[in-house]
Design an enzyme around this catalytic site. Structure first.
Site: not given
Ligand SMILES: Cc1cc2nc3c(=O)[nH]c(=O)nc-3n(C[C@H](O)[C@H](O)[C@H](O)COP(=O)(O)OP(=O)(O)OC[C@H]3O[C@@H](n4cnc5c(N)ncnc54)[C@H](O)[C@@H]3O)c2cc1C
Ligand code: FES
Ligand code: FES
Length: 1300
Positions: A212, A216, A357, A1242
């Site tokens: 997505s 992560s 999901l 500095e």
């Molecule tokens: C720089 C940075 C800062 C962050 N800071 C925070 C923070 O302060 N607090 C916090 O809570 N989080 C934080 N995060 C984490 C962030 O919230 C999660 O990485 C993000 O929500 C994951 O969502 P995504 O869509 O990118 O997942 P993806 O990376 O695309 O997927 C993650 C997982 O979810 C699964 N997945 C995705 N969608 C579905 C679906 N519909 N059905 C079934 N499986 C699914 C995928 O298969 C995979 O295993 C941070 C991340 C980064 C990179």
């Protein structure tokens, strides 16, 4: 579902241009595609983890439901290009350009002096540009939110925010419904057009993740080596973006981004009565601080929930709020609760591999139901929480009896932890103090937090577990009070004492306001003369448009190869064998460079470029892979097998080093008066310890170099990001055993240095040069952030012990300080840092009897090195801690002790250099005055009397900072020691006679245009701008006739490092000298034709065969230090200053808010006040980071854990004091510098300690009130963990030691 056998074409738009990519590789990120394929290098790489915002671009996509176009910022380093099908990408180049038209965002950030090195600027521009696309007149809050994910290491943010405040495409095609397939070498990306197809694919490839936001998956694939041959993209499935509102709740599609979730919840909160939106408001609270805006725009709700990160901010709230997950597969739909079992990953309540999901149902809250969310992180914004929590209670209507209670914590275990047992036991209990006590006991028992809890900090986390519950207890009481206000016969609830009310408020994220004052130039000064005027940084506009070229923006050269370093995984070991065979067999791998390939010398005996038999730290360079691409080189590093035999001892800390008598150099000592005798005559003596942690440079542009071997005469061209190209040149020469004159080093600009690019670039340059000579190919070496942080070392951590003797009136009579710095495994700059520290320890105070001793410890950590302030910010923290300790013992305020002991008249320092403290006293008095210190001090005391859980603190700190390198004569050290010093870059500079020499070369061309070259490097500090100001004044021509191209060893040889705040001064003198030589030659012509123009004179000079090129030279200042006698004149002049800061501390969480800072800095006659204020603000904020948030974490085995912006927190835009005033004080003194200016690069660093001492002032107030002893060990940084534990109270007492 039909599956085409071949890869589809990827179609998207970049800056309005259609991009059709055939045979696209799903592993390629947008950042790499933009930079390498499209040559759009305005978008920068700085961390590759989504954590810094340097790679921000705008994406525009059609919302599948509303069919409207949505514009949002993203971090290109985490976006696979395959996810962009049909989208439009706008990069900084698409926003505006110097050659066509500038966008107002670009113009204003440059004109507001919001760029220094400019490496973060394109990202800043894109975040603001996206904001303006969506909100042409954004609010302050929106601006802060938009910039929350962008880091800047130079400016201190204030001018960036100021530029944003001045505002207060061709579009994506509708994508078709059919499935798109992009096949790469290793990975296939499948993007179905319908839900049915997605479910079919998921059934066929159950192990394939749904990609997505990739926020992560992406980091896990990069850093943990997770690999998936098939990736399924749900981006085009409109069902996953559905939102449905019902009378009892809200269903949000799993594909909605967290930014969209925020908007949806905010809308629902505005529509529904308060009682129904408790869960939504709790979620909203965390959605404001979760990551930066770019990540919230990319991350999906589904990805967030399914990732089940232990630090998840939303899952604890969704769990206590009884959210339900709507799952779907080809088999049909079903619901599972988002509860502790799901979050713990229990297979029986988890998604089946073929399920996805679809959406999340979040019920409304009811009357008598209360939901709250809590989180505490190292900084307020863009930082993962140390601990977070969701809490929900339902009371029996009209009573205080608990009907239902749920509590879930994040950050305290491997997954979100639910305190189910405690909650069950509390059901039926009344909501009162007794319940609170019992709840704390139960919670601490249930949330046991073993010693291995992620991120450590066990006691702090346990304290937060109960502190959060206490906050919840108070919040519910407060809500109940509101609820029963109009119910006369209602139950009587416990009152909250007024003193406790402050526990309820969280610190809001606010923008910074402030005033910058400096003296205008004399009204008689010619309008054309730019000296003293706030001229914009010469590259400002180019920074803002992405047209400023940094080292890695140089286009790929013919036959270029990429190099990746292989480093030790052991802290101290013998290398038994290095097996390269598997790596060399990999496709694309050309060679592996080892020490054996070095034709000349492998560094020095003590400081080898590449380890040979023994490694001395984790991160010690062993060899380097050369391959056709970066990916191939990186993969090959994993195939190199190194066997080690561990050696003893492994020394990591200063204490270990003291125990093992492990030092890098002899002790440095200065003494005056009779310390022992003085101790016998004083009223009181205090002894104490001070610990100051190290600091990572975190320049936004990591270390990088491009070496191009030439076909003829063994010549090499080296493009390198360095503060000292001459040192790179010399090191390459000795490594390759070729004369220096065959090597040319070029530095166009450097994306931040702060001392970190003085010595190390030579090592990378030399290794890359060996690779270039061996393979005959150009070599590019770009360190990724984690390698940069691992290998390069940083500021020296310090441990100091003090003994101070004083009279009861606060007069200090004797001070004895012994300190140790952690130098790491090699000498590098450690001896010099120790000397500087000792020389500067007295700071602004006249103490008759002094003894200062210092030693640099040798440990098995990467070698620490130069860093802005060079020991002063660490050492002087001990001195100022002595002052606060004396104040506490005398029952006086620290500012009184400071005043009493400050230098007052012309005097001599401990090393017998004469100086006048007049400006110091002026700075101090002006700072007291401008900050209204005394009246605010009283207000702080009043506030503290009324508030138990929040305390304010104030501190004003004076500063005497000596500028420049100290030249030293060593009578007592051995020849061998001297030799090792002379291998070291800064030492060479010091021993070269004279130590501050500088040169310049000025050419006048026949059209009258002038090319200026000098030995300084543009690091963001505006040296080139200042040099042109000097040349403009001297030649009396406008700056527009002058140009600087680059710094090059071919034009100005044998330069010294651009460091120690003296760059503009000494190079300015050299430029001045060259211009004066030229003007002298032109004098007869001008005299002959006084009415002529500059161009006329140049033409005439050319015709008369007068040379129009001149070198300028500055021999430097006389300076020396004799350590045997303990006296000298080591510094040409001092910079004085004072800073006053006020903070408010949350005693329950350890968080703090910076209310106000006032700085008065002695700039004398500033060459460019806008640039100088930028240096003061930027270094102050960097110092504030050192003393409050920046914490390096090592394992006991010496492995650095904090290797990126997610684990290492430099200040963000939200950390700038709410009110931030800076005044440059014109001084009556005339330092022997160019136009009596002063180097301010500095000194501001140490003034950041005013925030530290304000925090400790607040902590001391809390401790006084709680009758805890006021003494406590001073430990920097004052992180939330340190503050919380120092504010000892009933909750810290509940957690005296960690369990397990
Ligand atoms: C720089 C940075 C800062 C962050 N800071 C925070 C923070 O302060 N607090 C916090 O809570 N989080 C934080 N995060 C984490 C962030 O919230 C999660 O990485 C993000 O929500 C994951 O969502 P995504 O869509 O990118 O997942 P993806 O990376 O695309 O997927 C993650 C997982 O979810 C699964 N997945 C995705 N969608 C579905 C679906 N519909 N059905 C079934 N499986 C699914 C995928 O298969 C995979 O295993 C941070 C991340 C980064 C990179
Ligand atoms: S480089 Fe992409 S966020 Fe840092
Ligand atoms: S100007 Fe922001 S990182 Fe240098």
């Amino acid at each position: 579902m039909p599956c085409p056998p071949k890869s589809d074409d990827l179609v998207f738009f970049v800056n309005g241009r259609k991009v059709i990519e055939r045979n696209v590789d799903p592993e390629v990120t947008l950042l790499s595609f933009l930079r390498k394929n499209l040559r759009l290098t305005g978008t920068k790489y700085a961390c590759g983890r989504g954590g810094c915002g340097a790679c921000t671009v705008m994406v525009s996509k059609r919302d599948p439901l509303s069919a409207k176009i949505r514009h949002f910022s993203i971090t290109a380093c985490l976006v696979p290009i395959c996810s962009l099908y049909g989208a439009a990408v706008t990069t900084v180049e698409g926003v505006g350009s110097i050659n066509t038209r500038l966008h107002p965002v670009q113009e204003r950030i440059a004109k507001s002096h919001g760029t220094q090195c400019g490496f973060c600027t394109p990202g800043m521009v894109m975040s603001m540009y996206t904001l303006l696309r969506n909100h042409p007149q954004p609010s302050e809050e929106q601006l802060l939110e938009a910039l929350g994910g962008n880091l800047c290491r130079c400016t201190g943010y204030r001018p960036i925010l100021a530029s944003g405040r001045t505002f207060c495409v061709r579009m994506a095609e509708k994508p078709e419904k059919q499935t798109l397939i992009f096949r790469g070498e290793r990975v296939t990306w499948i993007s179905p057009g319908t839900l049915k197809d997605l479910l079919e694919l998921k059934a066929k490839h159950p192990e394939a993740p749904l990609i997505s936001g990739n926020t992560s998956l992406g980091p896990a694939m990069k850093s943990q080596g997770h690999f998936y041959p098939i990736l399924l993209s749900p981006a085009r499935i409109s069902e996953l973006s559905m939102v449905s509102k019902t009378s009892d709740g809200l269903t949000i599609g799993a594909g909605c981004s967290l930014a969209q979730v925020k908007d949806i919840l905010a809308e629902r909160v505005s529509e529904l009565p308060e009682e129904k939106t408790q869960t939504y408001r709790a979620l909203l609270k965390h959605l404001r601080s979760l990551a930066g805006q770019q990540i919230r725009n990319m991350a999906s709700l589904g990805g967030h929930i399914i990732s089940r990160h232990c630090y998840s901010d939303l899952n604890p709230i969704l769990a206590v709020g009884n959210a339900t997950l709507n799952l779907i597969s080809e088999e049909g739909t079903r619901q599972i609760p988002l509860n502790e079992h799901f979050l713990a990953g229990l297979a029986s309540v988890d998604l089946k591999p073929e399920e996805i999901l679809e959406s999340v149902y979040i019920p409304h809250s009811q009357k008598w139901e209360f939901v709250s969310a809590f989180r505490q992180a190292q900084c307020q914004q863009n930082a993962l929480a140390d601990v977070n929590a969701g809490m929900r209670v339902v009371l029996k209507e009209g009573t205080d009896t608990i009907k239902d209670l749920s509590i879930a914590y994040g950050g305290v275990g491997a997954a979100t932890v639910s305190a189910q047992k405690s909650c069950q036991q509390l059901v039926g209990r009344p909501w009162n103090e007794l319940m609170l006590e019992e709840a704390c006991r139960l919670l601490l028992e249930e949330v046991s937090l073993p010693g291995w809890a992620p991120g450590g900090k066990v006691e702090f986390k346990r304290t937060l577990v109960v502190s959060f519950f206490f906050k919840f207890y108070l919040e519910v009481l407060q809500e109940l009070k509101k609820l029963v206000k109009f119910m006369p016969d209602s139950h009587h609830y416990p009152e909250i004492s007024d003193q406790f009310l402050s526990a309820l408020e969280d610190f809001p994220i606010t923008g910074s306001q402030g005033v910058q004052r400096y003296q205008r130039v004399d009204s008689h000064q010619s309008l054309q003369d730019p000296v003293g005027r706030p001229i914009m940084h010469l590259s400002g506009l180019k920074h803002a448009t992405g047209e400023a070229i940094f080292c890695d923006d140089i286009p790929m050269v013919d036959r270029e190869l990429f190099m990746v370093l292989v480093t030790s995984t052991r802290a101290h070991a013998k290398i038994i064998s290095v097996d390269l065979s598997q790596a060399l067999d990999l496709p694309g791998v050309i060679d592996v460079i080892t020490a054996e390939d070095i034709p000349g010398t492998n560094g020095t005996e003590d400081d080898k470029l590449m380890a040979v038999d023994e490694v001395l730290c984790v991160g010690h360079i062993i060899c380097a892979v050369v391959a056709e691409t970066e990916l191939q080189a990186k993969s090959a590093t994993e195939k190199i097998k190194i066997t080690y035999e561990d050696l003893e001892p492994v020394i990591i800390t200063i204490n270990d080093a003291i125990k093992h008598n492990s030092f890098l150099c002899p002790e440095k000592k200065l003494e005056q008066g009779n310390v022992e005798e003085a101790f016998e005559k004083v009223d009181q003596i205090v002894e104490g310890e001070v610990h100051v942690g190290g600091q990572e440079h975190f320049y936004m542009e990591t270390q990088r170099v491009l070496v191009i071997p030439k076909a003829e005469d063994k010549e090499l061209d080296i493009y390198v990001s360095t503060q000292d190209p001459a040192h790179v040149q010399k090191t390459v020469s000795s490594t390759l055993n070729i004369p220096i004159n065959r090597i040319t080093c070029h530095v166009k600009r450097v994306g931040g240095g702060f001392g970190g690019k003085v010595g190390r670039p030579a090592v990378f340059g030399a290794i890359a040069a060996v690779g270039a000579i061996k393979t005959g190919h150009p070599i590019r070496l770009v360190l990724d952030r984690k390698d940069d942080m691992l290998i390069t070392g940083g500021r020296h951590p310090l441990f100091g012990k003090y003994k101070v003797g004083f009279m009861n009136n606060g007069r200090i009579k004797a001070l004895d300080i012994e300190c140790f710095v952690n130098g790491g495994c090699m000498l590098d700059d450690s001896e010099l840092v120790t000397e500087f520290l000792i020389l500067k320890l007295e700071n602004a105070y006249k103490i008759r009897n002094l003894r200062f001793r210092g030693r640099a410890c040798m440990t098995n950590l990467p070698s620490n090195t130069a860093f802005r302030g060079f020991g002063f910010p660490q050492g002087t923290l001990i001195t100022e801690s002595c002052i606060t300790a004396v104040a506490a013992k005398c029952g006086l305020l620290p500012e009184k002790i400071r005043e009493k002991n400050m230098y007052k008249t012309v005097d001599k320092t401990i090393y017998k250099q004469a100086f006048s403290p007049e400006t110091l006293i002026r700075c101090w008095n002006e700072c007291l005055d401008k900050s209204s210190f005394h009246s605010r001090r009283m207000q702080v005391e009043e506030f503290n009397k009324k508030n138990y859980w929040k305390k304010k603190g104030m501190a004003i700190i004076p500063m005497k900072f000596s500028v420049g390198f100290a030249a030293t004569s060593y009578h007592q050290v051995t020849i061998a020691q001297n030799r090792s010093k002379l291998q070291n870059p800064t030492w060479k500079a010091c021993f070269s006679d004279p130590p501050y020499s500088a040169a310049a070369l000025v050419h006048i061309y026949t059209d009258g245009s002038v090319l200026v070259t000098h030995g300084g490097n543009e690091l963001g500090q505006g040296i080139h701008t200042k040099m042109l100001q000097v040349a403009s004044r001297e030649l009396n021509i406008p700056m527009s006739s002058l140009h600087i191209c680059e710094t090059s060893t071919a034009t100005v040889p044998n330069t010294i490092a651009t460091a120690a705040s003296i760059g503009s001064d000494v190079n300015g003198r050299a430029v001045q000298n060259a211009c004066q030589i030229l003007l002298k030659r032109l004098e007869p012509i001008i005299k002959k034709n006084p009415e002529g123009t500059w161009e006329d004179w140049i033409e005439a000079a050319f015709e008369q065969r007068i040379s129009l090129s001149a070198t300028g030279y500055f021999r430097g200042y006389k300076a020396f230090m004799d350590w045997e006698k303990g006296e000298g004149d080591p510094f040409p002049y001092y910079v004085y200053g004072a800073a006053c800061s006020e903070v408010e501390v949350d005693c329950l969480t350890g968080a703090h808010k910076k209310i106000r800072t006032d700085i008065v800095m002695d700039a004398c006659c500033s060459l460019n006040p806008a640039i100088d204020i930028g240096q003061v603000e930027g270094s102050f904020i960097q110092g504030m980071g050192l003393y409050t948030t920046e914490e390096l974490k090592y394992s006991p085995e010496g492995v650095l854990y904090s290797r990126g912006p997610d684990e290492y927190k430099i200040p963000t835009i939200a950390d700038v004091p709410e009110e931030f005033n800076v005044s440059l004080l014109p001084s009556s003194q005339t330092p022997p510098t160019i136009y009596s200016s002063k180097g301010l690069g500095e000194s501001g660093m140490f003034l950041g300690s005013s925030v530290f001492f304000a925090i400790t002032d607040a902590v001391a107030a809390a401790r006084r009130e709680r009758d805890t002893v006021e003494d406590f060990t001073v430990r920097s940084p004052a992180t939330p963990e340190w503050v919380r534990m120092a504010c000892a109270d009933r909750f810290t007492e509940m957690t005296p030691t960690a369990k397990g």
